[in-house]
Motif scaffolding. Sequence first.
Motif, PDB file in Angstrom:
ATOM      1  N   SER A 198       0.837  -1.210   0.000  1.00 35.24           N
ATOM      2  CA  SER A 198       0.000   0.000   0.000  1.00 35.24           C
ATOM      3  C   SER A 198       0.862   1.247   0.000  1.00 35.24           C
ATOM      4  O   SER A 198       0.496   2.283  -0.585  1.00 35.24           O
ATOM      5  N   GLU A 199       2.012   1.171   0.666  1.00 34.03           N
ATOM      6  CA  GLU A 199       2.950   2.297   0.660  1.00 34.03           C
ATOM      7  C   GLU A 199       3.377   2.625  -0.763  1.00 34.03           C
ATOM      8  O   GLU A 199       3.421   3.797  -1.157  1.00 34.03           O
ATOM      9  N   LEU A 200       3.677   1.598  -1.573  1.00 37.67           N
ATOM     10  CA  LEU A 200       4.060   1.829  -2.968  1.00 37.67           C
ATOM     11  C   LEU A 200       2.895   2.414  -3.751  1.00 37.67           C
ATOM     12  O   LEU A 200       3.076   3.320  -4.570  1.00 37.67           O
ATOM     13  N   ARG A 201       1.699   1.906  -3.494  1.00 35.37           N
ATOM     14  CA  ARG A 201       0.524   2.434  -4.195  1.00 35.37           C
ATOM     15  C   ARG A 201       0.283   3.892  -3.819  1.00 35.37           C
ATOM     16  O   ARG A 201      -0.023   4.729  -4.680  1.00 35.37           O
ATOM     17  N   ASN A 202       0.436   4.219  -2.550  1.00 35.27           N
ATOM     18  CA  ASN A 202       0.227   5.599  -2.102  1.00 35.27           C
ATOM     19  C   ASN A 202       1.275   6.547  -2.659  1.00 35.27           C
ATOM     20  O   ASN A 202       1.041   7.762  -2.746  1.00 35.27           O
ATOM     21  N   ARG A 203       2.429   6.011  -3.025  1.00 30.41           N
ATOM     22  CA  ARG A 203       3.479   6.844  -3.620  1.00 30.41           C
ATOM     23  C   ARG A 203       3.327   6.950  -5.129  1.00 30.41           C
ATOM     24  O   ARG A 203       4.171   7.544  -5.795  1.00 30.41           O
ATOM     25  N   GLY A 204       2.262   6.359  -5.675  1.00 30.26           N
ATOM     26  CA  GLY A 204       1.957   6.574  -7.083  1.00 30.26           C
ATOM     27  C   GLY A 204       1.776   5.343  -7.943  1.00 30.26           C
ATOM     28  O   GLY A 204       1.298   5.442  -9.075  1.00 30.26           O
ATOM     29  N   VAL A 205       2.174   4.148  -7.478  1.00 34.23           N
ATOM     30  CA  VAL A 205       2.098   2.947  -8.317  1.00 34.23           C
ATOM     31  C   VAL A 205       0.652   2.451  -8.343  1.00 34.23           C
ATOM     32  O   VAL A 205       0.177   1.806  -7.404  1.00 34.23           O
ATOM     33  N   GLN A 206      -0.045   2.732  -9.439  1.00 32.14           N
ATOM     34  CA  GLN A 206      -1.448   2.359  -9.568  1.00 32.14           C
ATOM     35  C   GLN A 206      -1.656   1.042 -10.302  1.00 32.14           C
ATOM     36  O   GLN A 206      -2.712   0.422 -10.191  1.00 32.14           O
ATOM     37  N   ASP A 207      -0.659   0.598 -11.049  1.00 36.80           N
ATOM     38  CA  ASP A 207      -0.819  -0.640 -11.820  1.00 36.80           C
ATOM     39  C   ASP A 207       0.533  -1.312 -12.015  1.00 36.80           C
ATOM     40  O   ASP A 207       1.553  -0.634 -12.198  1.00 36.80           O
ATOM     41  N   VAL A 208       0.530  -2.638 -11.951  1.00 36.40           N
ATOM     42  CA  VAL A 208       1.710  -3.453 -12.227  1.00 36.40           C
ATOM     43  C   VAL A 208       1.294  -4.548 -13.194  1.00 36.40           C
ATOM     44  O   VAL A 208       0.298  -5.251 -12.964  1.00 36.40           O
ATOM     45  N   LEU A 209       2.021  -4.680 -14.294  1.00 34.34           N
ATOM     46  CA  LEU A 209       1.673  -5.720 -15.271  1.00 34.34           C
ATOM     47  C   LEU A 209       2.057  -7.101 -14.761  1.00 34.34           C
ATOM     48  O   LEU A 209       1.242  -8.024 -14.750  1.00 34.34           O
ATOM     49  N   ILE A 210       3.310  -7.241 -14.344  1.00 29.86           N
ATOM     50  CA  ILE A 210       3.826  -8.537 -13.892  1.00 29.86           C
ATOM     51  C   ILE A 210       4.564  -8.334 -12.575  1.00 29.86           C
ATOM     52  O   ILE A 210       5.446  -7.481 -12.473  1.00 29.86           O
ATOM     53  N   ALA A 211       4.206  -9.112 -11.575  1.00 24.61           N
ATOM     54  CA  ALA A 211       4.901  -9.084 -10.284  1.00 24.61           C
ATOM     55  C   ALA A 211       5.661 -10.390 -10.131  1.00 24.61           C
ATOM     56  O   ALA A 211       5.065 -11.472 -10.161  1.00 24.61           O
ATOM     57  N   CYS A 212       6.970 -10.290  -9.990  1.00 25.45           N
ATOM     58  CA  CYS A 212       7.834 -11.467  -9.882  1.00 25.45           C
ATOM     59  C   CYS A 212       8.377 -11.536  -8.462  1.00 25.45           C
ATOM     60  O   CYS A 212       8.960 -10.575  -7.971  1.00 25.45           O
ATOM     61  N   CYS A 213       8.175 -12.680  -7.790  1.00 27.64           N
ATOM     62  CA  CYS A 213       8.564 -12.762  -6.386  1.00 27.64           C
ATOM     63  C   CYS A 213       8.834 -14.205  -5.984  1.00 27.64           C
ATOM     64  O   CYS A 213       8.572 -15.146  -6.732  1.00 27.64           O
ATOM     65  N   ASP A 214       9.373 -14.354  -4.783  1.00 26.65           N
ATOM     66  CA  ASP A 214       9.511 -15.663  -4.164  1.00 26.65           C
ATOM     67  C   ASP A 214       8.143 -16.015  -3.563  1.00 26.65           C
ATOM     68  O   ASP A 214       7.270 -15.168  -3.420  1.00 26.65           O
ATOM     69  N   GLY A 215       7.961 -17.268  -3.188  1.00 24.02           N
ATOM     70  CA  GLY A 215       6.689 -17.697  -2.635  1.00 24.02           C
ATOM     71  C   GLY A 215       6.557 -17.332  -1.173  1.00 24.02           C
ATOM     72  O   GLY A 215       6.251 -18.196  -0.332  1.00 24.02           O
ATOM     73  N   LEU A 216       6.772 -16.069  -0.838  1.00 22.29           N
ATOM     74  CA  LEU A 216       6.690 -15.616   0.550  1.00 22.29           C
ATOM     75  C   LEU A 216       5.246 -15.669   1.027  1.00 22.29           C
ATOM     76  O   LEU A 216       4.316 -15.306   0.306  1.00 22.29           O
ATOM     77  N   LYS A 217       5.049 -16.090   2.259  1.00 22.04           N
ATOM     78  CA  LYS A 217       3.719 -16.268   2.803  1.00 22.04           C
ATOM     79  C   LYS A 217       2.918 -14.968   2.743  1.00 22.04           C
ATOM     80  O   LYS A 217       3.345 -13.939   3.237  1.00 22.04           O
ATOM     81  N   GLY A 218       1.756 -15.041   2.135  1.00 20.20           N
ATOM     82  CA  GLY A 218       0.874 -13.886   2.067  1.00 20.20           C
ATOM     83  C   GLY A 218       1.183 -12.896   0.974  1.00 20.20           C
ATOM     84  O   GLY A 218       0.358 -12.017   0.682  1.00 20.20           O
ATOM     85  N   LEU A 219       2.347 -13.007   0.334  1.00 20.21           N
ATOM     86  CA  LEU A 219       2.739 -12.004  -0.661  1.00 20.21           C
ATOM     87  C   LEU A 219       1.908 -12.084  -1.943  1.00 20.21           C
ATOM     88  O   LEU A 219       1.380 -11.057  -2.392  1.00 20.21           O
ATOM     89  N   PRO A 220       1.753 -13.254  -2.580  1.00 18.73           N
ATOM     90  CA  PRO A 220       0.945 -13.298  -3.813  1.00 18.73           C
ATOM     91  C   PRO A 220      -0.474 -12.771  -3.611  1.00 18.73           C
ATOM     92  O   PRO A 220      -0.985 -12.010  -4.444  1.00 18.73           O
ATOM     93  N   ASP A 221      -1.128 -13.140  -2.502  1.00 17.32           N
ATOM     94  CA  ASP A 221      -2.490 -12.660  -2.250  1.00 17.32           C
ATOM     95  C   ASP A 221      -2.518 -11.155  -2.037  1.00 17.32           C
ATOM     96  O   ASP A 221      -3.459 -10.469  -2.466  1.00 17.32           O
ATOM     97  N   SER A 222      -1.493 -10.622  -1.377  1.00 14.98           N
ATOM     98  CA  SER A 222      -1.441  -9.180  -1.138  1.00 14.98           C
ATOM     99  C   SER A 222      -1.232  -8.414  -2.442  1.00 14.98           C
ATOM    100  O   SER A 222      -1.812  -7.342  -2.644  1.00 14.98           O
ATOM    101  N   ILE A 223      -0.395  -8.948  -3.326  1.00 11.20           N
ATOM    102  CA  ILE A 223      -0.186  -8.318  -4.634  1.00 11.20           C
ATOM    103  C   ILE A 223      -1.504  -8.267  -5.393  1.00 11.20           C
ATOM    104  O   ILE A 223      -1.871  -7.242  -5.985  1.00 11.20           O
TER     105      ILE A 223
END
Length: 442
Positions: A253-278
């Motif tokens: 949400s911090e990134l969104r509040n700083r202006g990031v309104q859309d992300v095409l592809i989010a690449c990450c490790d399988g951190l708990k809760g991260l995919p659902d939060s994205i």
Amino acid sequence: MRRGLCREGSLIGIKDDRPREDIVRTGAELARLAESERDLAGQLVERARAEGVNLVGENGLLKGLVKLVLEGALEAEMADHLGYEKGDRAGIGSGNSRNGTSRKRILTDVGAVELDIPRDRAGTFTPQVVPKHTRRVEGFDEAILSLYAKGLTTGEIQAHLAEIYDVDVSRETISKATDKISAELDAWRQRPLDRVYAVVMIDAIVLKIRDGAVANRPVYIAVGINLEGERDILGMWVGTGGEGAKTWMAWLSELRNRGVQDVLIACCDGLKGLPDSIAAIWPLADIQLCVVHMVRNSLKYASTKHWSQIAKELRQVYTAATADAAEARFAEFEAEWGARYPALVAVWRRSWEHFVMFLRFPPEIRKIVYTTNMIESLNSRFRQATRRRGHFPNEEAALKVLYLVIRDRQPNRRNPTGRTHNWKEAINTLAGYYGDRVTDNQ
């Protein structure tokens, strides 16, 4: 026209509103002056060598030149302040005049230098080159920060400055120099970001941080690639290792509040809760799990004697031409290894939906999103800077060192910021997949 010492160290800084042709002539004059200064510098070096004078050290040539330049600039400032040059009879009866000098020891990039600071009888002279109460000239703090970014502790920096510059700098002075970076770090962490990012990658590095007791703490790094192909580190957060969806929601949400309104592809490790939060913060984002992390995580469940063979066979899975081909290859892998290493197979089955996401893309996109190698390159620099420190006294100290590593843009090293290779091919492909989300924001 004002004369003084520019930040870059040249002798003359010009600020005026003269006609352009006069400024052009002055530029030519300055060019000739610069050439003569280079000739003079060469002559001084040759003379120093001939007379056996060292370039550095207590009585070295560089210290003498720094003293000469700074005192000359101070004298020019005094002339501007009084309105007449030293020795000019125009100063008689002017109401203020020179009143000798005072001795001041300052720290410079070539060590400690003793300066004679001019004074005026009225006590109204306020130098700008070496301001009152200043004990270090600009550039010395940068030298301290550079050493700090390379992982040296306060004590090691103190010893280094004593050995190289022959100056005794207190730990308090060093701490003050590094503390100045805190405000810059805060501003960096709050700066506005682009509206749309083609790719956002999230990874973590583990550092030892004292929080009552020394413990391993993950520092999460988010790197974005905008629609122009420019890479940038978007944010850093210190976690506890047990982050869940609530924590990830706050950080994203911090990134969104700083202006990031859309992300095409989010690449990450399988951190708990991260995919659902994205998915909650950017509902249209495609979530891709890092293949390199999946391979590493799955190898934890296999004997080391089988690592090479397993890695080779898994490579055939994640380099398959299509999702169907990858499914067929993994079925063969499961038939061979499933009975012996069921937990290994389960790592892939649980993450299969997000793993195959990138297989629908052509090679131009796969190269960018199939792994977080770009962040891992940055992490290797982080480790170089933090390895020798043992642990950090607090989170702020850890983030300052990491920020200084990010800020240290060395041209001979791969930097996490900059342009993405072959981006034109990639953005054209992305425009074909994501349409208006790309074309309306370029």
